[in-house]
Design a protein around this motif. Structure first.
Motif, mmCIF file in Angstrom:
data_model
loop_
_atom_site.group_PDB
_atom_site.id
_atom_site.type_symbol
_atom_site.label_atom_id
_atom_site.label_comp_id
_atom_site.label_asym_id
_atom_site.label_seq_id
_atom_site.Cartn_x
_atom_site.Cartn_y
_atom_site.Cartn_z
ATOM 1 N N ASN A 1 1.190 -49.575 -0.975
ATOM 2 C CA ASN A 1 1.392 -48.192 -1.508
ATOM 3 C C ASN A 1 3.006 -47.728 -0.917
ATOM 4 O OD1 ASN A 1 1.316 -45.683 -2.259
ATOM 5 N ND2 ASN A 1 -0.788 -45.224 -1.449
ATOM 6 N N ASN B 1 3.350 -44.594 -0.920
ATOM 7 C CA ASN B 1 3.342 -43.519 -0.332
ATOM 8 C C ASN B 1 1.946 -43.638 0.454
ATOM 9 O OD1 ASN B 1 3.040 -40.800 0.425
ATOM 10 N ND2 ASN B 1 3.054 -39.978 -1.819
ATOM 11 N N PRO B 2 1.841 -44.180 1.596
ATOM 12 C CA PRO B 2 0.614 -44.675 2.208
ATOM 13 C C PRO B 2 -0.132 -43.466 2.794
ATOM 14 C CG PRO B 2 2.545 -45.434 3.544
ATOM 15 C CD PRO B 2 3.070 -44.930 2.185
ATOM 16 N N GLY B 3 0.710 -42.257 2.991
ATOM 17 C CA GLY B 3 0.026 -41.141 3.456
ATOM 18 C C GLY B 3 -0.669 -40.247 2.317
ATOM 19 N N GLN B 4 -0.723 -40.521 1.099
ATOM 20 C CA GLN B 4 -1.457 -39.948 0.074
ATOM 21 C C GLN B 4 -2.913 -39.792 0.141
ATOM 22 O OE1 GLN B 4 0.151 -37.855 -2.673
ATOM 23 N NE2 GLN B 4 -2.331 -37.453 -2.688
ATOM 24 N N LEU B 5 -3.467 -38.973 0.016
ATOM 25 C CA LEU B 5 -4.777 -38.752 -0.077
ATOM 26 C C LEU B 5 -5.497 -38.915 -1.437
ATOM 27 C CD1 LEU B 5 -5.517 -35.495 2.443
ATOM 28 C CD2 LEU B 5 -5.890 -38.063 2.917
ATOM 29 N N THR C 1 -11.846 -41.723 -2.576
ATOM 30 C CA THR C 1 -12.244 -42.844 -2.381
ATOM 31 C C THR C 1 -13.469 -43.388 -2.657
ATOM 32 O OG1 THR C 1 -12.491 -42.401 -0.310
ATOM 33 C CG2 THR C 1 -10.276 -43.237 -0.816
ATOM 34 N N VAL D 1 -5.028 -33.795 -2.664
ATOM 35 C CA VAL D 1 -5.804 -35.042 -3.111
ATOM 36 C C VAL D 1 -5.470 -35.415 -4.506
ATOM 37 C CG1 VAL D 1 -7.807 -36.015 -3.218
ATOM 38 C CG2 VAL D 1 -7.346 -34.348 -1.195
ATOM 39 N N GLY E 1 -9.687 -40.211 1.567
ATOM 40 C CA GLY E 1 -9.083 -41.222 2.486
ATOM 41 C C GLY E 1 -7.621 -41.752 1.844
ATOM 42 N N THR E 2 -7.072 -42.571 2.552
ATOM 43 C CA THR E 2 -5.486 -42.948 2.275
ATOM 44 C C THR E 2 -5.993 -44.397 1.765
ATOM 45 O OG1 THR E 2 -5.287 -43.625 4.594
ATOM 46 C CG2 THR E 2 -4.222 -41.688 3.753
ATOM 47 N N ARG E 3 -4.862 -44.955 1.211
ATOM 48 C CA ARG E 3 -4.899 -46.187 0.478
ATOM 49 C C ARG E 3 -3.622 -47.044 0.735
ATOM 50 N NH1 ARG E 3 -5.259 -46.241 -5.763
ATOM 51 N NH2 ARG E 3 -6.239 -44.210 -5.338
ATOM 52 N N PRO E 4 -3.567 -47.684 1.871
ATOM 53 C CA PRO E 4 -2.224 -48.278 2.364
ATOM 54 C C PRO E 4 -1.832 -49.444 1.207
ATOM 55 C CG PRO E 4 -4.117 -48.761 4.021
ATOM 56 C CD PRO E 4 -4.522 -47.982 2.837
#
Length: 172
Positions: free
Chosen positions: A72, A74-78, A81, A106, A124-127
């Motif tokens: 991702n 933008n790994p910090g994007q909420l 989930t 979000v 949550g985030t999605r790495p």
């Protein structure tokens, strides 16, 4: 894309859905996908540097699809989930909130009428993004030869498409 029997990617299969095309990135992903099968665009897959093919079930008789985790950007994007209409269960790292108070930061792409359908959502985030690649897209005559080689080398198989048939062998 034109979907006729001469279409080397999807043939006439996608005609009843109006053919196929490449959709712009959505749902927080940075890559295009096929409107018919959902495959990541070959150009976008070849541009990724850290992936490996996880081959799908061979029930179709040939290596037709593989999955790939794409980092991702933008790994910090909420993201949402998960969702439930009942009492939320505990998921490791999940934060459950009422569906009618989802913060503006979000990403809710792909969730229709979430506050009317669910009582709770998990955030949550999605790495990584879990993408799929249908090898039929390698039959597209417009694919860049360098990108074709990159995908074949990284996936470990070389493909040839001839007279409506697919042939494959280990990439050497």
């Amino acid at each position: 894309m034109s979907n006729t029997p001469d279409d080397l990617v999807h043939g006439a299969e996608a005609d009843r859905w109006g053919g196929w095309s490449w959709r712009d990135p959505s749902r927080g992903e940075h890559y295009r996908t096929c409107s018919y099968c959902g495959s990541i665009h070959p150009e976008d897959l070849a541009a990724e540097t850290e992936w490996r093919a996880e081959w799908a079930d061979p029930k179709y008789g040939w290596p037709h699809k593989f999955y790939v985790n794409v980092p991702n950007r933008n790994p910090g994007q909420l993201f949402i989930t998960g969702a439930t209409t009942g009492t939320p269960t505990s998921l490791a790292g999940a934060m459950w909130i009422r569906s009618n108070v989802i913060p503006d930061n979000v990403n809710t792409d792909g969730w229709r009428d979430v506050d009317e359908t669910y009582q709770w959502v998990s955030i949550g985030t999605r790495p990584t993004h879990h993408a799929k690649f249908y090898t039929a897209h390698l039959a597209d005559p417009t694919i860049d030869r360098e990108q074709l080689e990159t995908i074949q080398q990284t996936s470990g198989l070389r493909f040839r498409f001839h007279d409506g048939r697919v042939h494959w062998e280990p990439f050497t």
